[in-house]
Design an enzyme around this catalytic site. Structure first.
Site, PDB file in Angstrom:
ATOM      1  N   ASN A 103       0.796  -1.225   0.000  1.00 15.70           N
ATOM      2  CA  ASN A 103       0.000   0.000   0.000  1.00 15.70           C
ATOM      3  C   ASN A 103       0.834   1.282   0.000  1.00 15.70           C
ATOM      4  OD1 ASN A 103      -1.519  -2.067   2.212  1.00 15.70           O
ATOM      5  ND2 ASN A 103      -2.576  -1.564   0.313  1.00 15.70           N
ATOM      6  N   VAL A 157       1.105   6.917  -0.467  1.00 17.92           N
ATOM      7  CA  VAL A 157       0.399   6.025   0.444  1.00 17.92           C
ATOM      8  C   VAL A 157      -1.022   5.799  -0.050  1.00 17.92           C
ATOM      9  CG1 VAL A 157      -0.399   5.747   2.829  1.00 17.92           C
ATOM     10  CG2 VAL A 157       1.752   6.948   2.375  1.00 17.92           C
ATOM     11  N   CYS A 158      -1.424   4.540  -0.096  1.00 25.64           N
ATOM     12  CA  CYS A 158      -2.783   4.181  -0.472  1.00 25.64           C
ATOM     13  C   CYS A 158      -3.570   3.912   0.811  1.00 25.64           C
ATOM     14  CB  CYS A 158      -2.782   2.946  -1.370  1.00 25.64           C
ATOM     15  SG  CYS A 158      -4.427   2.523  -1.942  1.00 25.64           S
ATOM     16  N   LEU A 159      -4.283   4.933   1.247  1.00 29.90           N
ATOM     17  CA  LEU A 159      -5.121   4.817   2.443  1.00 29.90           C
ATOM     18  C   LEU A 159      -6.417   5.548   2.101  1.00 29.90           C
ATOM     19  CD1 LEU A 159      -5.266   3.893   5.434  1.00 29.90           C
ATOM     20  CD2 LEU A 159      -4.342   6.138   6.050  1.00 29.90           C
TER      21      LEU A 159
END
Length: 187
Positions: free
Chosen positions: A108, A115-117
């Site tokens: 992620n 950042v993949c959030l």
């Protein structure tokens, strides 16, 4: 009624003058709504003991800070990961920009630190706060998610071969190559 309003403005003006004189004649910078909200968020932080916050530009620049996360469980146990936060003056109506400054092998987080959030993108709402984001980042290290990847190679290895993924994470954290990418030591 207007007489009372004018007196109120004069009182406010006088208070500002007194504050400026006490400050050596330097005008006091008015804080944006985003700064005021961020100040509130920071004063109410309840971080996990494995997370710390620092202000590299000093406490006068609350809109730019770093958070260090040291997971105490999972694949990333013992590593230290540094994130930079850039907060917009229109916060909380816009999510902070968050980057991982530590190169990490993670499904992620890509190799550039993006950042993949979900709460930093489509699921951001003004009721969320800095504490929520930090817990979300912490959760990425305790429960990496291969279903919504930025690093597709890491995601595929996590999905198809968790033991190999664990070995790759350890190699990256101790300073070494995973595939063609070198990872500096972060443990």
């Amino acid at each position: 009624m207007t007489g009372a309003m004018i007196r109120l403005f004069k009182v406010k003006e006088k208070q500002r003058e007194i504050a400026e004189n006490a400050n050596g004649g330097v005008p006091i910078k008015k804080q944006s709504a985003g700064e005021l909200r961020l100040h509130k968020d920071i004063s109410e932080l309840n971080l996990p003991k494995s997370c710390t916050m620092t202000f590299p530009n000093g406490k006068d620049d609350l809109m730019s800070f770093e958070v260090s996360i040291r997971p105490d469980e999972g694949y990333y146990l013992g590593g230290t990961f540094l994130f930079s936060f850039q907060v917009s003056p229109i916060y909380p109506h816009e999510a902070p920009k968050v980057k991982c400054k530590t190169k990490v092998y993670h499904p992620n987080i890509d190799l550039e630190g993006n950042v993949c959030l979900n709460i930093l993108r489509e699921d951001w709402k003004p009721v969320l706060n800095i504490n929520t984001i930090i817990y979300g980042l912490y959760h990425l290290f305790t429960e990496p998610n291969y279903e919504d990847p930025l690093n597709h190679d890491a995601a595929a290895v996590l999905r198809d071969n968790p033991k190999m993924f664990e070995s790759n994470v350890r190699r990256a954290m101790t300073g070494g190559y995973v595939g063609q990418s070198f990872f500096p030591r972060c443990i």
